[in-house]
Design an enzyme around this catalytic site. Sequence first.
Site, PDB file in Angstrom:
ATOM      1  N   SER A 343      34.649  32.339  41.722  1.00 42.33           N
ATOM      2  CA  SER A 343      35.271  32.196  43.029  1.00 42.33           C
ATOM      3  C   SER A 343      34.757  33.267  43.998  1.00 42.33           C
ATOM      4  O   SER A 343      33.551  33.404  44.184  1.00 42.33           O
ATOM      5  CB  SER A 343      36.796  32.250  42.872  1.00 42.33           C
ATOM      6  OG  SER A 343      37.433  31.724  44.000  1.00 42.33           O
ATOM      7  N   ASP A 457      37.396  25.295  41.082  1.00 38.30           N
ATOM      8  CA  ASP A 457      37.369  26.749  40.872  1.00 38.30           C
ATOM      9  C   ASP A 457      37.355  27.095  39.380  1.00 38.30           C
ATOM     10  O   ASP A 457      38.149  26.576  38.596  1.00 38.30           O
ATOM     11  CB  ASP A 457      38.603  27.366  41.530  1.00 38.30           C
ATOM     12  CG  ASP A 457      38.488  28.874  41.677  1.00 38.30           C
ATOM     13  OD1 ASP A 457      38.310  29.565  40.654  1.00 38.30           O
ATOM     14  OD2 ASP A 457      38.579  29.361  42.814  1.00 38.30           O
TER      15      ASP A 457
END
Length: 588
Positions: A343, A457
């Site tokens: 991320s 993610d």
Amino acid sequence: MTEDSLIDLLDGVPLFAELDQAAKRSLAAEAAWFSLPGGASLFVEGDPGDALYVVLRGSLVVTRQMADGSRRRLARVYAGETVGEMSLMTGRDRSAMAVAERDCEILHLSKAVFETLVLAYPAAMLGMTRQIVRRFEVAQSAKGPASLRPRSFALLPIGPMGGFAMFSHHLATALCDHGRTRLVDGDEAAEETTDWFHRIETAHDYVLYRGDAAASPWSQLCLRQADMVILVAEATVGDPRCRHPLEELAAARHLPTDLVLLQPPGLAMPSDTSHWLGGRTLDAHHHIRIGKPADAARLARQLAGKATGLVLSGGGARGFAHVGAARALREAAIAVDQIGGCSIGAVIGAGLAAQWPLDALTAQLRAAFVRTSPVNDLTVPVVALTSGHKVTGLLRQAFGELRIEDLWLPFFCVSTNLSSGVLAVHRRGLLWQWLRASVAIPGIMPPWVANGELYADGGVLDNLPVGPMRQAARGAVIAVDVGEAIAFSAADPMPYGNWFDRLVFRRRAHMPNIFQILLRAGTLKSVDGLPPDHGADLYLVPPVEGVDFLNWRAFDRAVDLGYRFTCAALGGNEAAAALAAPDHGRDR
């Protein structure tokens, strides 16, 4: 080999350390001695375990075939060590294969000779038992057998090149920081004997054999002497379709193989690396600028098993602390050699792997996150609360068409494959696309679609991907975790109150908003069963509790928290001090 010279060699074998000279002379008369050329098999799986072998000169590697058809390297057997004792003692067939890594001289002890030795000299059995126990402990080690670290390297140029000699000298100089190093070429050693090579390798920690671009007898000898192959090419002028004539032979011998791409000194960023990697079976590739000591030092650390990997977690705006941590590591002379992240940690890690100056990286992040929120492009929440177009545009603007394999430092980022439910580790491909996948927090941003599969993610499955770094790392791992700190709490047992309070008194709910909840949920997961430090050698957790996940304007505060905490954590830390690179290993 004469009987006296064989006895001299037996003096250096721990198994026979307790034998007197008369016993060694008797053993030399009974045992069989033979030469085994590099690449040849001593035994394979399924062979009867009817003999014990002693390596007098050279070395062997022991491998076992796995369920997927690959071969796992179990151990390296050096001169003075034995192999085959397990099958001989149990009476079972061989469970692994032993292959000569270089030209070897081997002593063969039949079962009858071995049993006679044990009955007459029980101390020999004690020495062997110790060796078996030591190998078992090494095999069970979580970090794998240190004995498998290569010590001799065959440098093979792909085509003629002007910078090959300079590169090999710079690499030899850099390896001297990690042990006694010798660079050997054909003019010096092409006609030497096995005994000469044995003495050279015994006297040095690392030996570089500089081959040529052809399958000459000297290059073949370099390959037979090598624990590892280093292919070298000039990236900007060489032909990626060209192969060294011995590449296939190296692959057939299951030798670890790296590719070094020599780059011009002033090059901003490498390009077209994928063309060089295509069709090759490689363990790693390295971009080395000719004449840049820091690059040669980085490669030397990789080869010596002393490289430093940096792993950066996800955590929204808290991830800006990674910038401060990176600055503190640099000031402490800890050179980062490969980077992985999730991320926001992946985005920052990509900038570090591109070797952007920290001031430039800070300016890029400030422009992308502080001046305008990256998640304010709200849309009808059919798939997610935002369209994701803004983040996509920001990543494309920052990284352009740069590919992961073109970064100066080895890099990976992780995402969650929603289609298969597994963690995806991205080490090749368009950088901005896989960064977009890595930051796609479910519910906030639409997943990324690639090859018909959905990616979100990486924090959904592993917010601090130390495991993937361990798979590729050749040394210590530093992990910076901004996802562990407490995010928020609700002190009120009924945080929403009742409808009357909300409508009449306009009392606000003591609950985080949907963005905060989704972001926290998307960066919460870590792999189950890991120790508190996630398996990192140095685990850093900056105190970012006071920074909200979506408070992009807390940029400077988060950077400062990461910097101050890391400086304090490194001070007086022996593990950190051991990671500090020599002066010439720093960027210049």
